[in-house]
Design a protein around this motif. Structure first.
Motif, PDB file in Angstrom:
ATOM      1  N   ILE A 271       8.348  -2.327 -39.260  1.00  0.00           N
ATOM      2  CA  ILE A 271       9.629  -2.647 -39.880  1.00  0.00           C
ATOM      3  C   ILE A 271       9.479  -2.491 -41.387  1.00  0.00           C
ATOM      4  N   THR A 272      10.354  -1.701 -41.975  1.00  0.00           N
ATOM      5  CA  THR A 272      10.308  -1.461 -43.416  1.00  0.00           C
ATOM      6  C   THR A 272      10.996  -2.601 -44.157  1.00  0.00           C
ATOM      7  N   ILE A 273      10.744  -2.699 -45.434  1.00  0.00           N
ATOM      8  CA  ILE A 273      11.389  -3.733 -46.236  1.00  0.00           C
ATOM      9  C   ILE A 273      12.894  -3.510 -46.291  1.00  0.00           C
ATOM     10  N   GLU A 274      13.325  -2.231 -46.222  1.00  0.00           N
ATOM     11  CA  GLU A 274      14.754  -1.930 -46.222  1.00  0.00           C
ATOM     12  C   GLU A 274      15.418  -2.448 -44.943  1.00  0.00           C
ATOM     13  N   ALA A 275      14.745  -2.195 -43.803  1.00  0.00           N
ATOM     14  CA  ALA A 275      15.297  -2.669 -42.522  1.00  0.00           C
ATOM     15  C   ALA A 275      15.276  -4.197 -42.472  1.00  0.00           C
ATOM     16  N   PHE A 276      14.244  -4.796 -43.030  1.00  0.00           N
ATOM     17  CA  PHE A 276      14.140  -6.254 -43.053  1.00  0.00           C
ATOM     18  C   PHE A 276      15.258  -6.865 -43.892  1.00  0.00           C
ATOM     19  N   ASN A 277      15.501  -6.287 -45.058  1.00  0.00           N
ATOM     20  CA  ASN A 277      16.572  -6.792 -45.922  1.00  0.00           C
ATOM     21  C   ASN A 277      17.940  -6.637 -45.258  1.00  0.00           C
TER      22      ASN A 277
ATOM     23  N   SER B   8      15.197 -17.426 -50.019  1.00  0.00           N
ATOM     24  CA  SER B   8      13.995 -18.232 -50.220  1.00  0.00           C
ATOM     25  C   SER B   8      12.818 -17.634 -49.454  1.00  0.00           C
ATOM     26  N   LEU B   9      11.625 -17.889 -49.941  1.00  0.00           N
ATOM     27  CA  LEU B   9      10.421 -17.356 -49.316  1.00  0.00           C
ATOM     28  C   LEU B   9      10.256 -17.917 -47.907  1.00  0.00           C
ATOM     29  N   GLU B  10      10.539 -19.212 -47.740  1.00  0.00           N
ATOM     30  CA  GLU B  10      10.401 -19.826 -46.421  1.00  0.00           C
ATOM     31  C   GLU B  10      11.323 -19.176 -45.403  1.00  0.00           C
ATOM     32  N   ALA B  11      12.589 -18.902 -45.829  1.00  0.00           N
ATOM     33  CA  ALA B  11      13.534 -18.273 -44.915  1.00  0.00           C
ATOM     34  C   ALA B  11      13.066 -16.878 -44.520  1.00  0.00           C
ATOM     35  N   LYS B  12      12.574 -16.136 -45.484  1.00  0.00           N
ATOM     36  CA  LYS B  12      12.091 -14.785 -45.190  1.00  0.00           C
ATOM     37  C   LYS B  12      10.905 -14.835 -44.230  1.00  0.00           C
ATOM     38  N   GLN B  13      10.023 -15.811 -44.432  1.00  0.00           N
ATOM     39  CA  GLN B  13       8.869 -15.936 -43.543  1.00  0.00           C
ATOM     40  C   GLN B  13       9.304 -16.279 -42.119  1.00  0.00           C
ATOM     41  N   LEU B  14      10.325 -17.151 -42.008  1.00  0.00           N
ATOM     42  CA  LEU B  14      10.833 -17.509 -40.685  1.00  0.00           C
ATOM     43  C   LEU B  14      11.429 -16.304 -39.968  1.00  0.00           C
ATOM     44  N   VAL B  15      12.209 -15.499 -40.699  1.00  0.00           N
ATOM     45  CA  VAL B  15      12.819 -14.316 -40.111  1.00  0.00           C
ATOM     46  C   VAL B  15      11.742 -13.341 -39.653  1.00  0.00           C
ATOM     47  N   LEU B  16      10.785 -13.071 -40.517  1.00  0.00           N
ATOM     48  CA  LEU B  16       9.727 -12.128 -40.159  1.00  0.00           C
ATOM     49  C   LEU B  16       8.925 -12.640 -38.979  1.00  0.00           C
ATOM     50  N   GLU B  17       8.641 -13.945 -38.983  1.00  0.00           N
ATOM     51  CA  GLU B  17       7.897 -14.557 -37.888  1.00  0.00           C
ATOM     52  C   GLU B  17       8.606 -14.340 -36.547  1.00  0.00           C
ATOM     53  N   GLU B  18       9.927 -14.543 -36.555  1.00  0.00           N
ATOM     54  CA  GLU B  18      10.698 -14.401 -35.316  1.00  0.00           C
ATOM     55  C   GLU B  18      10.758 -12.943 -34.867  1.00  0.00           C
ATOM     56  N   LEU B  19      10.919 -12.021 -35.797  1.00  0.00           N
ATOM     57  CA  LEU B  19      10.948 -10.601 -35.452  1.00  0.00           C
ATOM     58  C   LEU B  19       9.626 -10.162 -34.835  1.00  0.00           C
ATOM     59  N   ILE B  20       8.528 -10.681 -35.368  1.00  0.00           N
ATOM     60  CA  ILE B  20       7.217 -10.333 -34.824  1.00  0.00           C
ATOM     61  C   ILE B  20       7.060 -10.920 -33.418  1.00  0.00           C
ATOM     62  N   ARG B  21       7.523 -12.168 -33.225  1.00  0.00           N
ATOM     63  CA  ARG B  21       7.480 -12.777 -31.888  1.00  0.00           C
ATOM     64  C   ARG B  21       8.252 -11.926 -30.879  1.00  0.00           C
ATOM     65  N   GLN B  22       9.428 -11.513 -31.289  1.00  0.00           N
ATOM     66  CA  GLN B  22      10.245 -10.687 -30.401  1.00  0.00           C
ATOM     67  C   GLN B  22       9.520  -9.399 -30.039  1.00  0.00           C
ATOM     68  N   GLN B  23       8.915  -8.751 -31.035  1.00  0.00           N
ATOM     69  CA  GLN B  23       8.256  -7.476 -30.781  1.00  0.00           C
ATOM     70  C   GLN B  23       7.036  -7.644 -29.884  1.00  0.00           C
ATOM     71  N   LEU B  24       6.346  -8.763 -30.023  1.00  0.00           N
ATOM     72  CA  LEU B  24       5.213  -9.032 -29.133  1.00  0.00           C
ATOM     73  C   LEU B  24       5.686  -9.128 -27.683  1.00  0.00           C
ATOM     74  N   LEU B  25       6.816  -9.799 -27.486  1.00  0.00           N
ATOM     75  CA  LEU B  25       7.370  -9.912 -26.134  1.00  0.00           C
ATOM     76  C   LEU B  25       7.862  -8.564 -25.615  1.00  0.00           C
ATOM     77  N   VAL B  26       8.475  -7.760 -26.512  1.00  0.00           N
ATOM     78  CA  VAL B  26       8.947  -6.438 -26.122  1.00  0.00           C
ATOM     79  C   VAL B  26       7.768  -5.561 -25.698  1.00  0.00           C
ATOM     80  N   ALA B  27       6.717  -5.595 -26.494  1.00  0.00           N
ATOM     81  CA  ALA B  27       5.532  -4.777 -26.184  1.00  0.00           C
ATOM     82  C   ALA B  27       4.920  -5.206 -24.850  1.00  0.00           C
ATOM     83  N   ASP B  28       4.861  -6.516 -24.626  1.00  0.00           N
ATOM     84  CA  ASP B  28       4.311  -7.029 -23.375  1.00  0.00           C
ATOM     85  C   ASP B  28       5.167  -6.586 -22.190  1.00  0.00           C
ATOM     86  N   ALA B  29       6.502  -6.649 -22.361  1.00  0.00           N
ATOM     87  CA  ALA B  29       7.411  -6.240 -21.290  1.00  0.00           C
ATOM     88  C   ALA B  29       7.271  -4.759 -20.984  1.00  0.00           C
ATOM     89  N   GLU B  30       7.117  -3.948 -22.020  1.00  0.00           N
ATOM     90  CA  GLU B  30       6.967  -2.504 -21.805  1.00  0.00           C
ATOM     91  C   GLU B  30       5.660  -2.192 -21.096  1.00  0.00           C
TER      92      GLU B  30
END
Length: 319
Positions: A70-76, A93-115
């Motif tokens: 995920i690029t910084i442009e797509a993240f923004n 805020s930095l905390e909010a950005k970290q939470l968003v990134l954390e959740e996106l990574i969690r989702q992708q881990l589940l997607v990769a596992d499902a695939e």
């Protein structure tokens, strides 16, 4: 009440799955719940540290999970959509950005596992993705076709002038009826009414209708409407005969299902013509929808002439 951090994480998840519409329903559901005295739900633990990698990420890549990046442009862009859906959160805020990134990574881990598990190849998943793609394409084309297609105030005024009667407030009438076997008999009764005879008394003495014993009293009946039962509405065969009558008015003789009728309007409610200013917005909205629908139908007509469309009518009749 649901913990802010948990709600924030779920908000990210809902936005990624369904967009802003579903999130608003989710917010309304939880905001209407009574406060609980129980302990707040546990906050998800932070992601475990990933194995160290010697390969540096490209300058514009924010995170990488397997082959997914995920690029910084797509993240923004994700942050912007989240801000639209949850305006009260400070996504800068930095905390909010970290939470968003954390959740996106969690989702992708589940997607990769499902695939890897072959879930992505399941028929219901494939069909759902195809249907979702189909809906997105239809919506996008429809939005482009209807962009800028709007009704004007002048068109709304023209519609109002031609349909004032339809736009009037719903009317209700308190009616009495006299029903006779023959047209001649009904006309004789009408003459007596016009001479001043009491309508209710004549109904008791000479009407053959079901309401005769009650002086022909039909009670209050309304114009036909979806929210009214058949018993609450003026019968169709009678509506045209009494629509133009005011309180005290007497109808002419007309034929109905049980014989020949004479109707008296005891009282009338509603039926007043609404001012244009009161209905203008509704008319503009309705006409706009009609114009947009017509734009889509015109385009479909062109497409059906350009493409080969065939239907096996026999299969529609099979059970």
């Amino acid at each position: 009440m649901i913990a802010p951090r948990v709600f924030f994480l779920i908000s990210i998840f809902l936005v990624s799955l369904f967009g802003c519409d579903k999130l608003s329903e989710f917010k309304e559901y939880f905001s209407s719940k009574p406060k609980q005295t129980a302990t707040s739900p546990a906050v998800p633990a932070p992601l475990p540290a990933a194995p160290a990698s010697d390969a540096a990420l490209p300058d514009n890549v924010l995170a990488k999970v397997g082959n997914w990046t995920i690029t910084i442009e797509a993240f923004n862009d994700r942050l912007g959509k989240l801000k639209e859906a949850v305006p009260e959160y400070d996504t800068n805020s930095l905390e909010a950005k970290q939470l968003v990134l954390e959740e996106l990574i969690r989702q992708q881990l589940l997607v990769a596992d499902a695939e890897q598990a072959g879930v992505a190849q399941q028929k219901d998943i494939v069909d759902a993705i195809a249907e979702f793609r189909r809906m997105l394409l239809v919506r996008e084309v429809a939005m482009k076709l209807t962009k800028g297609v709007e009704a004007t105030e002048a068109e709304a005024q023209e519609y109002y002038d031609k349909n004032k009667e339809v736009l009037a407030e719903p009317a209700e009438w308190h009616l009495r009826e006299i029903v006779a076997n023959t047209e001649v008999g009904a006309k004789e009764i009408l003459i007596e009414v016009l001479k001043g005879s009491d309508f209710a008394q004549l109904a008791k003495e000479r009407s053959i209708g079901k309401t005769a014993a009650n002086g022909g009293d039909m009670g209050f009946l309304a114009e036909p409407a979806p929210d009214k039962s058949q018993e609450q509405m003026v019968p169709d065969f009678m509506l045209g005969e009494i629509r133009g009558l005011d309180a005290g008015g007497i109808s002419k003789v007309f034929k109905g299902p049980d014989g020949f009728y004479v109707i008296k309007v005891e009282e009338k409610k509603g039926g007043k013509t609404r001012e244009f200013s009161d209905v203008k917005d509704d008319i503009v909205t309705g006409l706009t929808l009609l114009k947009q629908q017509q734009a889509i139908l015109n385009h479909l007509t062109q497409l059906s002439q350009q493409m080969d469309v065939k239907i096996n009518e026999k299969l529609l009749g099979d059970k």
